[in-house]
Motif scaffolding. Structure first.
Motif, PDB file in Angstrom:
ATOM      1  N   VAL A 225      27.101 -50.854  10.522  1.00  0.00           N
ATOM      2  CA  VAL A 225      25.807 -50.230  10.800  1.00  0.00           C
ATOM      3  C   VAL A 225      24.739 -51.318  10.903  1.00  0.00           C
ATOM      4  N   THR A 226      23.898 -51.221  11.931  1.00  0.00           N
ATOM      5  CA  THR A 226      22.816 -52.176  12.112  1.00  0.00           C
ATOM      6  C   THR A 226      21.599 -51.477  12.695  1.00  0.00           C
ATOM      7  N   THR A 227      20.473 -52.143  12.637  1.00  0.00           N
ATOM      8  CA  THR A 227      19.292 -51.735  13.387  1.00  0.00           C
ATOM      9  C   THR A 227      19.110 -52.758  14.507  1.00  0.00           C
ATOM     10  N   PRO A 228      18.258 -52.471  15.513  1.00  0.00           N
ATOM     11  CA  PRO A 228      18.258 -53.300  16.726  1.00  0.00           C
ATOM     12  C   PRO A 228      17.682 -54.706  16.586  1.00  0.00           C
ATOM     13  N   GLU A 229      16.866 -54.954  15.567  1.00  0.00           N
ATOM     14  CA  GLU A 229      16.164 -56.236  15.537  1.00  0.00           C
ATOM     15  C   GLU A 229      17.087 -57.369  15.110  1.00  0.00           C
ATOM     16  N   GLU A 230      16.760 -58.575  15.537  1.00  0.00           N
ATOM     17  CA  GLU A 230      17.601 -59.748  15.306  1.00  0.00           C
ATOM     18  C   GLU A 230      17.751 -60.061  13.821  1.00  0.00           C
ATOM     19  N   GLU A 255      24.276 -48.310  16.063  1.00  0.00           N
ATOM     20  CA  GLU A 255      22.902 -48.793  16.151  1.00  0.00           C
ATOM     21  C   GLU A 255      21.986 -47.710  15.597  1.00  0.00           C
ATOM     22  N   ASN A 256      21.542 -47.886  14.387  1.00  0.00           N
ATOM     23  CA  ASN A 256      20.698 -46.886  13.729  1.00  0.00           C
ATOM     24  C   ASN A 256      19.219 -47.188  13.988  1.00  0.00           C
ATOM     25  N   MET A 257      18.387 -46.149  13.918  1.00  0.00           N
ATOM     26  CA  MET A 257      16.939 -46.281  14.121  1.00  0.00           C
ATOM     27  C   MET A 257      16.639 -46.935  15.467  1.00  0.00           C
ATOM     28  N   SER A 258      17.379 -46.565  16.484  1.00  0.00           N
ATOM     29  CA  SER A 258      17.289 -47.239  17.781  1.00  0.00           C
ATOM     30  C   SER A 258      15.969 -46.963  18.493  1.00  0.00           C
ATOM     31  N   ARG A 259      15.395 -45.808  18.256  1.00  0.00           N
ATOM     32  CA  ARG A 259      14.142 -45.429  18.908  1.00  0.00           C
ATOM     33  C   ARG A 259      13.587 -44.229  18.164  1.00  0.00           C
ATOM     34  N   PHE A 260      12.358 -43.869  18.479  1.00  0.00           N
ATOM     35  CA  PHE A 260      11.797 -42.637  17.915  1.00  0.00           C
ATOM     36  C   PHE A 260      11.842 -41.568  18.993  1.00  0.00           C
ATOM     37  N   PRO A 314      34.053 -51.494  19.682  1.00  0.00           N
ATOM     38  CA  PRO A 314      33.345 -50.384  20.328  1.00  0.00           C
ATOM     39  C   PRO A 314      31.892 -50.267  19.864  1.00  0.00           C
ATOM     40  N   TYR A 315      31.046 -49.854  20.779  1.00  0.00           N
ATOM     41  CA  TYR A 315      29.662 -49.486  20.453  1.00  0.00           C
ATOM     42  C   TYR A 315      29.669 -47.972  20.283  1.00  0.00           C
ATOM     43  N   LEU A 316      29.533 -47.501  19.048  1.00  0.00           N
ATOM     44  CA  LEU A 316      29.755 -46.087  18.759  1.00  0.00           C
ATOM     45  C   LEU A 316      28.595 -45.197  19.186  1.00  0.00           C
ATOM     46  N   ALA A 317      27.367 -45.604  18.884  1.00  0.00           N
ATOM     47  CA  ALA A 317      26.230 -44.739  19.224  1.00  0.00           C
ATOM     48  C   ALA A 317      24.930 -45.437  18.889  1.00  0.00           C
ATOM     49  N   ALA A 318      23.860 -44.944  19.523  1.00  0.00           N
ATOM     50  CA  ALA A 318      22.497 -45.320  19.155  1.00  0.00           C
ATOM     51  C   ALA A 318      21.867 -44.101  18.495  1.00  0.00           C
ATOM     52  N   VAL A 319      21.570 -44.217  17.212  1.00  0.00           N
ATOM     53  CA  VAL A 319      21.018 -43.085  16.453  1.00  0.00           C
ATOM     54  C   VAL A 319      19.502 -43.242  16.386  1.00  0.00           C
ATOM     55  N   PRO A 320      18.750 -42.324  16.983  1.00  0.00           N
ATOM     56  CA  PRO A 320      17.287 -42.455  16.971  1.00  0.00           C
ATOM     57  C   PRO A 320      16.696 -42.095  15.617  1.00  0.00           C
ATOM     58  N   LEU A 321      15.481 -42.570  15.378  1.00  0.00           N
ATOM     59  CA  LEU A 321      14.743 -42.109  14.197  1.00  0.00           C
ATOM     60  C   LEU A 321      14.465 -40.624  14.372  1.00  0.00           C
ATOM     61  N   ALA A 343      17.176 -34.508  17.644  1.00  0.00           N
ATOM     62  CA  ALA A 343      17.313 -35.703  18.479  1.00  0.00           C
ATOM     63  C   ALA A 343      18.561 -36.521  18.186  1.00  0.00           C
ATOM     64  N   ALA A 344      18.916 -36.669  16.906  1.00  0.00           N
ATOM     65  CA  ALA A 344      20.034 -37.542  16.535  1.00  0.00           C
ATOM     66  C   ALA A 344      21.363 -36.808  16.411  1.00  0.00           C
ATOM     67  N   ALA A 345      21.374 -35.486  16.624  1.00  0.00           N
ATOM     68  CA  ALA A 345      22.596 -34.706  16.413  1.00  0.00           C
ATOM     69  C   ALA A 345      23.711 -35.135  17.360  1.00  0.00           C
ATOM     70  N   SER A 346      23.388 -35.351  18.633  1.00  0.00           N
ATOM     71  CA  SER A 346      24.429 -35.737  19.591  1.00  0.00           C
ATOM     72  C   SER A 346      25.022 -37.099  19.235  1.00  0.00           C
ATOM     73  N   SER A 347      24.206 -38.005  18.693  1.00  0.00           N
ATOM     74  CA  SER A 347      24.709 -39.329  18.293  1.00  0.00           C
ATOM     75  C   SER A 347      25.674 -39.214  17.121  1.00  0.00           C
ATOM     76  N   MET A 348      25.321 -38.408  16.115  1.00  0.00           N
ATOM     77  CA  MET A 348      26.206 -38.250  14.962  1.00  0.00           C
ATOM     78  C   MET A 348      27.517 -37.590  15.368  1.00  0.00           C
ATOM     79  N   ASN A 349      27.439 -36.596  16.248  1.00  0.00           N
ATOM     80  CA  ASN A 349      28.672 -35.956  16.726  1.00  0.00           C
ATOM     81  C   ASN A 349      29.520 -36.940  17.521  1.00  0.00           C
ATOM     82  N   SER A 350      28.869 -37.811  18.287  1.00  0.00           N
ATOM     83  CA  SER A 350      29.602 -38.806  19.063  1.00  0.00           C
ATOM     84  C   SER A 350      30.342 -39.782  18.147  1.00  0.00           C
ATOM     85  N   ILE A 351      29.698 -40.200  17.050  1.00  0.00           N
ATOM     86  CA  ILE A 351      30.364 -41.095  16.090  1.00  0.00           C
ATOM     87  C   ILE A 351      31.609 -40.426  15.529  1.00  0.00           C
TER      88      ILE A 351
END
Length: 368
Positions: A225-230, A255-260, A314-321, A343-351
């Motif tokens: 699990v990561t967030t987008p920043e370096e 990729e957690n907290m990818s966007r709002f 694999p890149y599993l998903a981008a989970v928005p805030l 907003a984030a439901a489809s990402s969690m289901n994809s994971i």
């Protein structure tokens, strides 16, 4: 790049440890200043007696996990990126689909799983066969140090050996569902701390010899699990290198907290950006001269997706805030059930979909 330690290295070993069973144990330049140097050079860890004790420990863990199909670790080199959120909501999602799921919280000093799974204030009971986990729902069992503390705000100030001892006890003495678990998710602390190293060592020692013909647990791998920043990704890359060195499979990166992102008034996840701009241009064009942004953590370069490609995982998903995801964790609810259109439901289901594809459970009858 940080060199990973051998799986049998003491938890307090130096970086570059050659391993206590090596001929150079206690003699290598990497051993200088290590707290275990004297013990390694004396053969304490490599003697027949020590190996017998280790084999017994691994055998006990293997037996305790014999009714579990897949073991998954949720990792990150960085704190605060949402490991526990991903772990708990993945557990909720899988259990809601009818799978038997267990969650083991090995973050000894900062446990949060009990609250996120709606089990705060409950206790475990010890029987003749071991500890009975707490059940968040009939398909979801939980074990955490939180259940052993009289005060959930109490500080756990333990050194490595005591934390390692509790983790080993969790792995050997927890009586998971008698009917067996399809998935055991292990929520870990940040980095490569004592809890993390010990868990990986115990599991690899106990499960590494498993063949396809065995009925016991399989160490399925890790979800990163990561967030987008370096600043976060630079630590996660170290964790990925650790997995490479220790041959721990990586199921993918989240990729957690990818966007709002929010839903509309009807609860639908629809991107209305163009409609909003058109309305503003017609009704209040001066607003369009103002600067606003919802990219909370701007990615560096290609971000987590590029990091996944770099490590060929694999890149599993981008989970928005998503405020509803926070609400679900605070209340211990299954997010995808409580807010299926959020907003984030489809990402969690994809994971969850990708975990099930990578680590399938044979003969699983899904409840309609």
């Amino acid at each position: 790049m940080t060199e990973a330690k051998p799986s049998d290295a003491p938890s307090d070993a130096n970086e570059g440890c050659v391993g206590p069973s090596s001929e150079d144990a206690g003699k290598s330049s990497a051993c200088d200043g290590c707290p275990s140097q004297k013990a390694c050079s004396s053969g304490k860890f490599s003697s027949p007696e020590a190996q017998q004790v280790k084999d017994l420990e691994h055998g006990n863990i293997k037996n305790a996990l014999s009714n579990i199909r897949h073991v998954i670790l949720v990792l990150s080199g960085k704190g605060g990126v949402g490991k526990s959120t991903v772990c708990c909501q993945l557990a909720h999602t899988l259990s809601a689909r009818g799978y038997g799921v267990g969650v083991l919280d090995v973050d000894i000093c900062g446990p949060s799983v009990a609250r996120m799974l709606g089990c705060s204030g409950r206790t475990v009971h010890k029987s003749g066969s071991g500890w009975m986990p707490v059940y968040a729902n009939p398909n979801l069992s939980v074990m955490s140090i939180s259940f052993l503390l009289g005060d959930e705000d109490a500080a756990v100030v333990w050194r490595g050996p005591r934390k390692n001892g509790l983790i080993k006890q969790f792995l050997t003495d927890t009586c998971w569902d008698e009917e067996g678990l399809d998935y055991l998710l292990i929520d870990t602390p940040p980095g490569t701390s004592d809890e993390h190293i010990s868990t990986v060592q115990y599991l690899q020692g106990a499960l590494s010899g498993r063949s396809d013909a065995d009925d016991g647990a399989e160490l399925g791998g890790a979800i990163m699990v990561t967030t987008p920043e370096e600043v976060a990704m630079m630590d996660v890359r170290k964790e990925l290198n650790f997995c490479v060195k220790t041959k721990l499979p990586v199921l993918g990166i989240v990729e957690n907290m990818s966007r709002f992102q929010t839903t509309d008034a009807n609860g639908r996840e629809v991107d209305n950006t163009e409609n909003v701009i058109a309305t503003l241009r017609e009704k209040c064009p001066e607003i369009l001269t103002m600067f606003a942004s919802a990219n909370v953590f701007p990615p560096t370069g290609n971000g987590p997706r590029g990091m996944a490609a770099q490590f060929q995982v694999p890149y599993l998903a981008a989970v928005p805030l998503d405020p509803n995801l926070l609400k679900s964790c605070e209340e211990g609810k299954c997010f995808v059930q409580a807010f299926p259109n959020s907003a984030a439901a489809s990402s969690m289901n994809s994971i969850a979909d990708q975990v099930l594809k990578a680590l399938p459970v044979e003969n699983h009858d899904m409840e309609e």
